[in-house]
Scaffold this active site. Structure first.
Site, PDB file in Angstrom:
ATOM      1  N   THR A  68       0.846  -1.195   0.000  1.00 58.20           N
ATOM      2  CA  THR A  68       0.000   0.000   0.000  1.00 58.20           C
ATOM      3  C   THR A  68       0.876   1.238   0.000  1.00 58.20           C
ATOM      4  O   THR A  68       2.046   1.184   0.374  1.00 58.20           O
ATOM      5  CB  THR A  68      -0.858   0.050   1.276  1.00 58.20           C
ATOM      6  OG1 THR A  68       0.022  -0.016   2.413  1.00 58.20           O
ATOM      7  CG2 THR A  68      -1.834  -1.099   1.338  1.00 58.20           C
ATOM      8  N   ARG A 219      -5.662  13.235   2.791  1.00 54.73           N
ATOM      9  CA  ARG A 219      -5.949  12.535   4.044  1.00 54.73           C
ATOM     10  C   ARG A 219      -6.938  13.361   4.854  1.00 54.73           C
ATOM     11  O   ARG A 219      -6.809  14.590   4.908  1.00 54.73           O
ATOM     12  CB  ARG A 219      -4.678  12.404   4.899  1.00 54.73           C
ATOM     13  CG  ARG A 219      -3.897  11.128   4.675  1.00 54.73           C
ATOM     14  CD  ARG A 219      -4.615   9.883   5.244  1.00 54.73           C
ATOM     15  NE  ARG A 219      -3.809   8.696   5.043  1.00 54.73           N
ATOM     16  CZ  ARG A 219      -3.795   7.942   3.954  1.00 54.73           C
ATOM     17  NH1 ARG A 219      -4.585   8.228   2.946  1.00 54.73           N
ATOM     18  NH2 ARG A 219      -3.028   6.876   3.885  1.00 54.73           N
ATOM     19  N   ASP A 242     -12.899  12.568  -1.094  1.00 50.74           N
ATOM     20  CA  ASP A 242     -12.680  11.117  -1.006  1.00 50.74           C
ATOM     21  C   ASP A 242     -12.187  10.713   0.386  1.00 50.74           C
ATOM     22  O   ASP A 242     -12.327   9.558   0.766  1.00 50.74           O
ATOM     23  CB  ASP A 242     -11.627  10.706  -2.056  1.00 50.74           C
ATOM     24  CG  ASP A 242     -11.370   9.206  -2.077  1.00 50.74           C
ATOM     25  OD1 ASP A 242     -12.353   8.447  -2.227  1.00 50.74           O
ATOM     26  OD2 ASP A 242     -10.206   8.784  -1.940  1.00 50.74           O
ATOM     27  N   GLU A 247     -12.860   8.891   9.520  1.00 51.59           N
ATOM     28  CA  GLU A 247     -13.250   7.633   8.875  1.00 51.59           C
ATOM     29  C   GLU A 247     -13.169   6.492   9.878  1.00 51.59           C
ATOM     30  O   GLU A 247     -12.220   6.452  10.676  1.00 51.59           O
ATOM     31  CB  GLU A 247     -12.295   7.327   7.709  1.00 51.59           C
ATOM     32  CG  GLU A 247     -12.378   8.307   6.571  1.00 51.59           C
ATOM     33  CD  GLU A 247     -11.315   8.057   5.501  1.00 51.59           C
ATOM     34  OE1 GLU A 247     -10.728   6.958   5.469  1.00 51.59           O
ATOM     35  OE2 GLU A 247     -11.074   8.950   4.704  1.00 51.59           O
ATOM     36  N   HIS A 264     -13.014   6.909   0.282  1.00 52.71           N
ATOM     37  CA  HIS A 264     -11.551   6.738   0.315  1.00 52.71           C
ATOM     38  C   HIS A 264     -11.105   5.624  -0.659  1.00 52.71           C
ATOM     39  O   HIS A 264     -10.421   4.682  -0.263  1.00 52.71           O
ATOM     40  CB  HIS A 264     -11.073   6.419   1.746  1.00 52.71           C
ATOM     41  CG  HIS A 264      -9.613   6.685   1.940  1.00 52.71           C
ATOM     42  ND1 HIS A 264      -9.069   6.989   3.168  1.00 52.71           N
ATOM     43  CD2 HIS A 264      -8.571   6.691   1.070  1.00 52.71           C
ATOM     44  CE1 HIS A 264      -7.767   7.165   3.048  1.00 52.71           C
ATOM     45  NE2 HIS A 264      -7.434   6.990   1.781  1.00 52.71           N
ATOM     46  N   GLY A 267      -7.583   5.802  -4.749  1.00 51.50           N
ATOM     47  CA  GLY A 267      -6.375   5.053  -5.128  1.00 51.50           C
ATOM     48  C   GLY A 267      -6.622   3.586  -5.424  1.00 51.50           C
ATOM     49  O   GLY A 267      -5.685   2.821  -5.628  1.00 51.50           O
TER      50      GLY A 267
HETATM   51  P1  NAD Z   1       4.430  12.409  -1.898  1.00 49.43           P
HETATM   52  O1  NAD Z   1       5.211  12.258  -0.652  1.00 49.43           O
HETATM   53  O2  NAD Z   1       4.996  11.887  -3.161  1.00 49.43           O
HETATM   54  O3  NAD Z   1       4.120  13.967  -2.119  1.00 49.43           O
HETATM   55  C1  NAD Z   1       3.695  14.808  -1.102  1.00 49.43           C
HETATM   56  C2  NAD Z   1       4.168  16.212  -1.427  1.00 49.43           C
HETATM   57  O4  NAD Z   1       3.595  17.093  -0.454  1.00 49.43           O
HETATM   58  C3  NAD Z   1       5.689  16.347  -1.339  1.00 49.43           C
HETATM   59  O5  NAD Z   1       6.205  16.917  -2.519  1.00 49.43           O
HETATM   60  C4  NAD Z   1       5.888  17.252  -0.134  1.00 49.43           C
HETATM   61  O6  NAD Z   1       7.017  18.100  -0.261  1.00 49.43           O
HETATM   62  C5  NAD Z   1       4.590  18.052  -0.144  1.00 49.43           C
HETATM   63  N1  NAD Z   1       4.284  18.696   1.133  1.00 49.43           N
HETATM   64  C6  NAD Z   1       4.523  18.247   2.387  1.00 49.43           C
HETATM   65  N2  NAD Z   1       4.095  19.150   3.291  1.00 49.43           N
HETATM   66  C7  NAD Z   1       3.577  20.177   2.579  1.00 49.43           C
HETATM   67  C8  NAD Z   1       2.976  21.405   2.949  1.00 49.43           C
HETATM   68  N3  NAD Z   1       2.814  21.785   4.224  1.00 49.43           N
HETATM   69  N4  NAD Z   1       2.538  22.223   1.969  1.00 49.43           N
HETATM   70  C9  NAD Z   1       2.674  21.871   0.658  1.00 49.43           C
HETATM   71  N5  NAD Z   1       3.262  20.742   0.253  1.00 49.43           N
HETATM   72  C10 NAD Z   1       3.698  19.905   1.206  1.00 49.43           C
HETATM   73  O7  NAD Z   1       2.995  11.813  -1.602  1.00 49.43           O
HETATM   74  P2  NAD Z   1       1.939  11.277  -2.670  1.00 49.43           P
HETATM   75  O8  NAD Z   1       2.232   9.857  -2.977  1.00 49.43           O
HETATM   76  O9  NAD Z   1       1.823  12.267  -3.777  1.00 49.43           O
HETATM   77  O10 NAD Z   1       0.612  11.275  -1.772  1.00 49.43           O
HETATM   78  C11 NAD Z   1       0.033  12.494  -1.335  1.00 49.43           C
HETATM   79  C12 NAD Z   1      -1.123  12.214  -0.387  1.00 49.43           C
HETATM   80  O11 NAD Z   1      -2.125  11.448  -1.033  1.00 49.43           O
HETATM   81  C13 NAD Z   1      -0.763  11.432   0.873  1.00 49.43           C
HETATM   82  O12 NAD Z   1      -1.440  12.021   1.946  1.00 49.43           O
HETATM   83  C14 NAD Z   1      -1.370  10.090   0.683  1.00 49.43           C
HETATM   84  O13 NAD Z   1      -1.704   9.491   1.876  1.00 49.43           O
HETATM   85  C15 NAD Z   1      -2.606  10.452  -0.124  1.00 49.43           C
HETATM   86  N6  NAD Z   1      -3.152   9.332  -0.888  1.00 49.43           N
HETATM   87  C16 NAD Z   1      -4.512   9.184  -0.954  1.00 49.43           C
HETATM   88  C17 NAD Z   1      -5.068   8.119  -1.669  1.00 49.43           C
HETATM   89  C18 NAD Z   1      -6.551   7.946  -1.759  1.00 49.43           C
HETATM   90  O14 NAD Z   1      -7.004   6.838  -2.067  1.00 49.43           O
HETATM   91  N7  NAD Z   1      -7.350   8.976  -1.569  1.00 49.43           N
HETATM   92  C19 NAD Z   1      -4.224   7.219  -2.321  1.00 49.43           C
HETATM   93  C20 NAD Z   1      -2.841   7.402  -2.275  1.00 49.43           C
HETATM   94  C21 NAD Z   1      -2.314   8.468  -1.539  1.00 49.43           C
END
Ligand code: NAD
Length: 368
Positions: A68, A219, A242, A247, A264, A267
Site C-alpha cells: 500500500t 488525508r 474522497d 473515517e 476513500h 487510489g
Molecule cells: P508524496 O510524498 O509523493 O508527495 C507529497 C508532497 O507534499 C511532497 O512533494 C511534499 O514536499 C509536499 N508537502 C509536504 N508538506 C507540505 C505542505 N505543508 N505544503 C505543501 N506541500 C507539502 O505523496 P503522494 O504519494 O503524492 O501522496 C500524497 C497524499 O495522497 C498522501 O497524503 C497520501 O496518503 C494520499 N493518498 C490518498 C489516496 C486515496 O485513495 N485517496 C491514495 C494514495 C495516496
C-alpha cells in the site's frame, strides 16, 4: 525461507512460490501466534494489518512489506528499533488518484460549459500524485499554480529537479485566491516546518473563489471539515471529497453537500494494486538477491493499454471514458445513501464495506 503473504495482494504469493515457502493468510486471522508458529522471516501485508510490537515481538521476521501507499498501519519506530527492513508501495496508486482528480475536474467543467484553457488549477503538494495531476492538467490546457515549500527547498539545494516549465510556483494564499480549481496532495503531518494538519482551515478556505471547485483526496485531517461546512453556507463552492476526518465515522452533512463523495477509494485501481505487487517483488529481490518470478505479473500488466494522450484534446470523450471505467458517480451515489442510515455504527460499517468490497476498476491514462 518462510514467507507470509496476505491473500488479497494480487499475484504476490504465486510470484514468490518458487523461491520460498509461501503461506497465505487472511488479514482478519493473522495473529502473533500464527507468526511464531510459522517461523516466518518475510511478511507482506495490506492496510488492514496493524504491524507493531503486539504482532511481531519475539518473532523471526526480518522483512516487512506493505503493498500500500499509506503506512499508517505500520509502527515504523518499532521496526526501526528491531532493525526490521521495511518497504512500502508509495506512488503505486498515484495514477489512480490523478485520474480521479481529472474526472472530477471534467465533471464540474463540462457541466458548467467552462473553457478549460481559461481556468487555473492550484495544486498543493507536488509529489507523486500532485505532479501527475499537474501533467494531466497541463494536457487539458489548464494554467497551473503550485505550492510545495519542502520540495522548493530541495530544488533550491539542488536535491530535486526544477518544477516543469508549465508550473508557476506561488504561496498558499495566492494559490487559493487565484485558482478556479484547488486540489491538495500532501501527507498528513503534525511536526516539521510545514505541518499539514488542518492546513486548510477557515482562514485559508475563505480565500477560495466563489464558484470554484475544491477537491480533497489526500488525508482526512488536512482540511478542517467544520470550517469547510461553514464556508459552504457562505459561498458557492463545488466540493469533491474522497478522504474524511473521522473515517469510518463520516460527516453526513458534508457527504450530502459534496458534488461527489466517495469512501476513500481514489487510489483503488487494479493497475495500482499490480504496481504495489511489483514494488514488493523488486524490494524482495533487492533484499535477498533472489529473483522471484516476475512473468505472471508482467503478463497481467501488459493487458493495461492506456489511451493515447491525444485523448486530452477531446475532454468530453475523456470524461465519458473515465466515467465508464472508474464509475465514480456510482461510488458517490452509494456513499450518499449512507446518510439515510440512522445510527452512526451503521454508517461506519457501510463505509468500511464499500471499501472492502470495492470492485475491480481499471486505469485508462498513461502515467509515464
Ligand atoms: P508524496 O510524498 O509523493 O508527495 C507529497 C508532497 O507534499 C511532497 O512533494 C511534499 O514536499 C509536499 N508537502 C509536504 N508538506 C507540505 C505542505 N505543508 N505544503 C505543501 N506541500 C507539502 O505523496 P503522494 O504519494 O503524492 O501522496 C500524497 C497524499 O495522497 C498522501 O497524503 C497520501 O496518503 C494520499 N493518498 C490518498 C489516496 C486515496 O485513495 N485517496 C491514495 C494514495 C495516496
Amino acid at each position: 525461507m518462510r514467507i507470509l503473504v496476505d491473500e488479497q495482494i494480487p499475484f504476490l504469493a504465486d510470484s514468490l512460490s518458487k523461491v520460498g515457502d509461501v503461506v497465505t493468510f487472511s488479514a482478519r486471522n493473522l495473529s502473533k501466534e500464527f507468526i511464531l508458529e510459522t517461523n516466518c522471516k518475510f511478511l507482506f501485508v495490506r492496510s488492514n494489518t496493524k504491524v507493531d510490537k503486539d504482532l511481531l515481538d519475539g518473532s523471526e521476521v526480518l522483512f516487512v512489506g506493505t503493498a500500500t501507499s499509506g503506512v499508517d498501519h505500520i509502527d515504523l519506530d518499532y521496526l526501526n528499533s528491531k532493525g526490521i527492513y521495511f518497504v512500502d508501495a508509495k506512488g503505486s496508486n498515484a495514477n489512480s488518484v490523478a485520474e480521479y482528480v481529472v474526472f472530477s475536474i471534467l465533471h464540474w467543467a463540462l457541466e458548467k460549459g467552462s473553457n478549460l484553457c481559461e481556468l487555473t488549477i492550484g495544486i498543493i503538494g507536488f509529489g507523486n500524485i500532485g505532479s501527475l495531476v499537474g501533467k494531466y492538467s497541463h494536457l487539458l490546457g489548464l494554467k497551473l499554480l503550485v505550492y510545495d515549500p519542502p520540495l522548493l527547498e530541495k530544488i533550491e539545494f539542488g536535491k530535486e529537479n526544477n518544477f516543469p516549465e508549465y508550473v508557476t510556483y506561488c504561496e498558499l494564499k495566492e494559490l487559493l485566491s487565484k485558482s478556479n480549481i484547488v486540489t491538495n496532495h500532501v501527507p498528513l503531518t503534525s511536526t516539521g516546518n510545514y505541518p499539514t494538519v488542518k492546513m486548510l482551515n477557515k482562514n485559508m478556505l475563505d480565500l477560495i473563489q466563489e464558484d470554484a471547485l475544491f477537491i480533497h483526496t489526500s488525508r482526512g485531517g488536512v482540511v478542517s471539515e467544520t470550517d469547510l461546512l461553514q464556508i459552504l453556507t457562505e459561498k458557492r463552492v463545488s466540493v469533491v471529497i474522497d478522504v474524511w476526518e473521522n473515517e469510518p465515522q463520516i460527516n453526513s452533512n458534508l457527504v450530502d453537500l459534496c458534488d461527489i463523495s466517495t469512501p476513500h477509494i481514489a487510489g483503488y485501481s487494479y493497475e495500482g494494486k499490480l504496481r504495489g505487487t511489483l514494488k514488493m517483488l523488486q524490494s524482495f529481490e533487492k533484499f535477498t538477491n533472489v529473483t522471484p518470478n516476475y512473468s505472471i505479473l508482467e503478463k497481467e500488466m501488459q493487458r493495461y493499454v492506456p489511451l493515447d494522450k491525444r485523448v486530452f484534446k477531446s475532454p468530453k470523450l475523456l470524461y465519458n471514458k473515465l466515467k465508464e471505467t472508474r464509475k465514480l458517480l456510482e461510488d458517490s451515489f452509494f456513499l450518499k445513501s449512507i446518510i439515510y442510515n440512522t445510527d452512526e455504527e451503521g454508517k461506519a460499517n457501510y463505509f468500511d464495506k464499500l471499501r472492502k468490497f470495492y470492485p475491480k476498476r481499471h486505469e485508462i491514462l498513461d502515467c509515464l
